[in-house]
Design a protein around this motif. Structure first.
Motif, PDB file in Angstrom:
ATOM      1  N   ALA A 179      -4.262   0.203  13.103  1.00  0.00           N
ATOM      2  CA  ALA A 179      -4.104   1.500  12.428  1.00  0.00           C
ATOM      3  C   ALA A 179      -3.085   1.387  11.300  1.00  0.00           C
ATOM      4  O   ALA A 179      -3.320   1.871  10.182  1.00  0.00           O
ATOM      5  N   ASP A 180      -1.955   0.733  11.568  1.00  0.00           N
ATOM      6  CA  ASP A 180      -0.915   0.605  10.528  1.00  0.00           C
ATOM      7  C   ASP A 180      -1.466  -0.114   9.305  1.00  0.00           C
ATOM      8  O   ASP A 180      -1.235   0.296   8.165  1.00  0.00           O
ATOM      9  N   HIS A 181      -2.198  -1.202   9.562  1.00  0.00           N
ATOM     10  CA  HIS A 181      -2.711  -2.005   8.449  1.00  0.00           C
ATOM     11  C   HIS A 181      -3.743  -1.220   7.631  1.00  0.00           C
ATOM     12  O   HIS A 181      -3.666  -1.181   6.394  1.00  0.00           O
ATOM     13  N   LEU A 182      -4.705  -0.617   8.309  1.00  0.00           N
ATOM     14  CA  LEU A 182      -5.776   0.067   7.573  1.00  0.00           C
ATOM     15  C   LEU A 182      -5.218   1.231   6.765  1.00  0.00           C
ATOM     16  O   LEU A 182      -5.548   1.406   5.586  1.00  0.00           O
ATOM     17  N   VAL A 183      -4.360   2.032   7.388  1.00  0.00           N
ATOM     18  CA  VAL A 183      -3.833   3.199   6.671  1.00  0.00           C
ATOM     19  C   VAL A 183      -2.881   2.750   5.553  1.00  0.00           C
ATOM     20  O   VAL A 183      -2.864   3.352   4.469  1.00  0.00           O
ATOM     21  N   ALA A 184      -2.144   1.651   5.788  1.00  0.00           N
ATOM     22  CA  ALA A 184      -1.276   1.126   4.716  1.00  0.00           C
ATOM     23  C   ALA A 184      -2.120   0.697   3.515  1.00  0.00           C
ATOM     24  O   ALA A 184      -1.696   0.853   2.364  1.00  0.00           O
ATOM     25  N   SER A 185      -3.307   0.154   3.760  1.00  0.00           N
ATOM     26  CA  SER A 185      -4.186  -0.229   2.640  1.00  0.00           C
ATOM     27  C   SER A 185      -4.620   1.004   1.859  1.00  0.00           C
ATOM     28  O   SER A 185      -4.608   1.001   0.622  1.00  0.00           O
ATOM     29  N   ASN A 186      -4.988   2.067   2.593  1.00  0.00           N
ATOM     30  CA  ASN A 186      -5.334   3.321   1.905  1.00  0.00           C
ATOM     31  C   ASN A 186      -4.143   3.841   1.102  1.00  0.00           C
ATOM     32  O   ASN A 186      -4.291   4.262  -0.051  1.00  0.00           O
ATOM     33  N   LEU A 187      -2.960   3.808   1.721  1.00  0.00           N
ATOM     34  CA  LEU A 187      -1.778   4.334   1.027  1.00  0.00           C
ATOM     35  C   LEU A 187      -1.512   3.540  -0.248  1.00  0.00           C
ATOM     36  O   LEU A 187      -1.115   4.106  -1.270  1.00  0.00           O
ATOM     37  N   ALA A 188      -1.751   2.228  -0.200  1.00  0.00           N
ATOM     38  CA  ALA A 188      -1.526   1.385  -1.382  1.00  0.00           C
ATOM     39  C   ALA A 188      -2.587   1.634  -2.454  1.00  0.00           C
ATOM     40  O   ALA A 188      -2.479   1.127  -3.569  1.00  0.00           O
ATOM     41  N   GLY A 189      -3.629   2.386  -2.107  1.00  0.00           N
ATOM     42  CA  GLY A 189      -4.689   2.679  -3.074  1.00  0.00           C
ATOM     43  C   GLY A 189      -5.896   1.779  -2.902  1.00  0.00           C
ATOM     44  O   GLY A 189      -6.878   1.908  -3.627  1.00  0.00           O
ATOM     45  N   HIS A 190      -5.837   0.848  -1.935  1.00  0.00           N
ATOM     46  CA  HIS A 190      -6.960  -0.072  -1.725  1.00  0.00           C
ATOM     47  C   HIS A 190      -7.865   0.467  -0.605  1.00  0.00           C
ATOM     48  O   HIS A 190      -7.886  -0.058   0.517  1.00  0.00           O
ATOM     49  N   ASP A 191      -8.609   1.527  -0.951  1.00  0.00           N
ATOM     50  CA  ASP A 191      -9.499   2.149   0.036  1.00  0.00           C
ATOM     51  C   ASP A 191     -10.562   1.172   0.508  1.00  0.00           C
ATOM     52  O   ASP A 191     -11.115   1.329   1.594  1.00  0.00           O
ATOM     53  N   SER A 192     -10.831   0.157  -0.313  1.00  0.00           N
ATOM     54  CA  SER A 192     -11.806  -0.870   0.072  1.00  0.00           C
ATOM     55  C   SER A 192     -11.398  -1.550   1.376  1.00  0.00           C
ATOM     56  O   SER A 192     -12.240  -2.070   2.097  1.00  0.00           O
ATOM     57  N   HIS A 193     -10.099  -1.567   1.695  1.00  0.00           N
ATOM     58  CA  HIS A 193      -9.609  -2.269   2.877  1.00  0.00           C
ATOM     59  C   HIS A 193      -8.916  -1.330   3.850  1.00  0.00           C
ATOM     60  O   HIS A 193      -8.144  -1.758   4.703  1.00  0.00           O
ATOM     61  N   GLY A 194      -9.225  -0.038   3.724  1.00  0.00           N
ATOM     62  CA  GLY A 194      -8.614   0.964   4.583  1.00  0.00           C
ATOM     63  C   GLY A 194      -9.513   1.364   5.736  1.00  0.00           C
ATOM     64  O   GLY A 194     -10.317   0.567   6.235  1.00  0.00           O
ATOM     65  N   VAL A 195      -9.393   2.623   6.140  1.00  0.00           N
ATOM     66  CA  VAL A 195     -10.110   3.102   7.327  1.00  0.00           C
ATOM     67  C   VAL A 195     -11.632   3.011   7.179  1.00  0.00           C
ATOM     68  O   VAL A 195     -12.348   2.997   8.178  1.00  0.00           O
ATOM     69  N   GLY A 196     -12.106   2.898   5.950  1.00  0.00           N
ATOM     70  CA  GLY A 196     -13.543   2.739   5.707  1.00  0.00           C
ATOM     71  C   GLY A 196     -14.096   1.429   6.256  1.00  0.00           C
ATOM     72  O   GLY A 196     -15.317   1.241   6.311  1.00  0.00           O
ATOM     73  N   MET A 197     -13.217   0.507   6.667  1.00  0.00           N
ATOM     74  CA  MET A 197     -13.682  -0.750   7.274  1.00  0.00           C
ATOM     75  C   MET A 197     -14.102  -0.557   8.728  1.00  0.00           C
ATOM     76  O   MET A 197     -14.735  -1.449   9.316  1.00  0.00           O
ATOM     77  N   ILE A 198     -13.732   0.568   9.340  1.00  0.00           N
ATOM     78  CA  ILE A 198     -13.956   0.725  10.784  1.00  0.00           C
ATOM     79  C   ILE A 198     -15.436   0.561  11.181  1.00  0.00           C
ATOM     80  O   ILE A 198     -15.733  -0.132  12.167  1.00  0.00           O
ATOM     81  N   PRO A 199     -16.385   1.168  10.447  1.00  0.00           N
ATOM     82  CA  PRO A 199     -17.791   0.969  10.852  1.00  0.00           C
ATOM     83  C   PRO A 199     -18.191  -0.519  10.859  1.00  0.00           C
ATOM     84  O   PRO A 199     -18.920  -0.956  11.746  1.00  0.00           O
TER      85      PRO A 199
END
Ligand SMILES: NC(=O)c1ccc[n+]([C@@H]2O[C@H](COP(=O)([O-])OP(=O)(O)OC[C@H]3O[C@@H](n4cnc5c(N)ncnc54)[C@H](O)[C@@H]3O)[C@@H](O)[C@H]2O)c1
Length: 371
Positions: free
Chosen positions: A41-61
């Protein structure tokens, strides 16, 4: 665009803490320990926060599909398979990259504290996501680091001068920690854009920038659909027509350092990935800056940054930024206003949560914000 997605879908905004809690709940339902779920969770949300939605919570599926295919292995830990002092070889056993890379960096940092340097050869990790996260872990401990990553068996990028997908999006990353200032942090895919950005563009019904994609026939296109449905096109190497040989050349080095040197594997006809798994190999070199005879390193870095940023800006540019600055700006904005997620991605995450064992009621509560 070659489909009917003409309406721009709404972007929803979520407080980061709520996203983290949702992601933790999803993976705990799937069987992860609380610590594993927290690191993911920390990693995925940190990616979103950094602006890299490509590597954020959208990876879950994608991770859910990989777990269902028995590729992604929950609750695995980094295994040191060879230890020769300043060189560690670590096998990830297809465990969560968010756990395996974290543990590999901790081992490398500890060793660099003793020896001044440690080269960590990590192989067979499931997707290790945004590589800057690992360089930030090293920088927080006071260490310089550079990272060469391969995406084993998952070709998406055409070689310079070629017209079909042969190479992964192989990211390169390097960080220089600074006293009293955030680290300088360079972190990019060696393709013109990261693959995940074409997924985000597709879900958001937006074109990708020119010079990033070719279609199945090798013709330039801005339609992200060529990366989502057959007949598949390819990403182009970073640098485009004028200097694509540079992005391509760095991708080749990432492939060899990240996929061959550490006993992992490179991309070729015998290793093509046939499952939803994303397998990363990474060579990380972690260096103690205090080990050099360089008392003035920080002042030299500061003077250089000041000099570069004083360049008169081009039309339409607010200011010259250093590598790592856009991510910090995004973090400030998104911590304040929430993380944007498009409705399609949000729906895909809820479906994945249910597939991973969350009840439809609970998934609906999280999705509606009452979880
Ligand atoms: N794990 C994997 O398999 C994998 C594969 C590919 C990419 N990735 C990750 O995808 C993420 C996105 O990669 P990308 O290539 O889309 O990144 P990108 O094109 O957004 O480039 C990011 C880098 O460029 C810097 N930058 C951006 N704009 C700048 C500006 N105006 N001035 C100065 N510096 C600027 C950023 O600070 C950052 O260092 C990265 O975090 C990467 O690690 C992971």
């Amino acid at each position: 665009m070659n489909d009917h997605r003409s309406v721009h879908p709404a972007l929803l905004r979520f407080p980061p803490e709520r996203l983290r809690a949702y992601v933790r709940a999803i993976w705990e339902h799937a069987g992860s320990t609380p610590r594993e779920a927290e690191l993911v969770a920390d990693h995925l949300v940190a990616s979103n926060l950094a602006g890299h939605d490509s590597h954020g919570v959208g990876m879950i599926p994608r991770y859910a599909a990989s777990a269902r295919a028995n590729q992604l292995q929950l609750n695995r830990h980094a295994q040191v398979v060879r230890d020769v002092g300043a060189v560690l070889t670590i096998d990830g056993g297809l465990g969560f990259g968010q756990v395996i890379a974290y543990e590999a960096m901790e081992l490398g940092i500890e060793r660099a504290k003793k020896l001044g340097v440690c080269a960590v050869g990590l192989r067979n990790a499931h997707h290790i996501g945004r590589i800057g996260h690992w360089a930030e872990q090293c920088a927080r401990a006071g260490f310089v680091s550079f990272h060469f990553v391969n995406v084993a068996g998952d070709p998406l990028v055409a070689p310079f001068g070629g017209t079909d997908r042969r190479i992964g999006t192989n990211p390169f990353c390097a960080a220089f920690p600074r006293d009293g200032a955030p680290p300088l942090l360079l972190d990019f895919a060696t393709s013109a854009v990261a693959y995940g950005k074409t997924r985000v563009a597709y879900n958001q019904r937006k074109p990708v920038p020119e010079g990033a994609l070719i279609d199945h026939a090798g013709k330039p296109t801005v339609d992200p659909a060529v990366m989502q449905m057959p007949p598949f096109g390819s990403l182009l190497p970073a640098g485009g027509a004028a200097s694509g040989h540079k992005g391509y050349g760095l991708a080749v080095i990432c492939e060899l350092f990240g996929g061959a040197l550490n006993g992992g594997y490179t991309t070729h006809a015998d290793t093509l990935q046939k499952t939803p798994a994303i397998v990363n190999g990474m060579l990380s070199v972690i260096v103690d800056p205090r080990a050099f005879d360089a008392m003035g390193a920080q002042q030299e870095a500061d003077a250089f940054v000041e000099w570069v940023k004083a360049s008169p800006v081009a039309d339409g540019v607010a200011q010259v930024q250093m590598p790592g600055e856009p991510e910090r700006r995004n973090r400030v904005e998104r911590e304040t206003n929430g993380v944007p997620v498009d409705a399609e991605t949000w729906r895909q995450i809820r479906d994945a949560a249910c597939e991973l064992g969350m009840s439809a009621d609970e998934a609906a509560r999280w999705a509606e914000g009452t979880g």
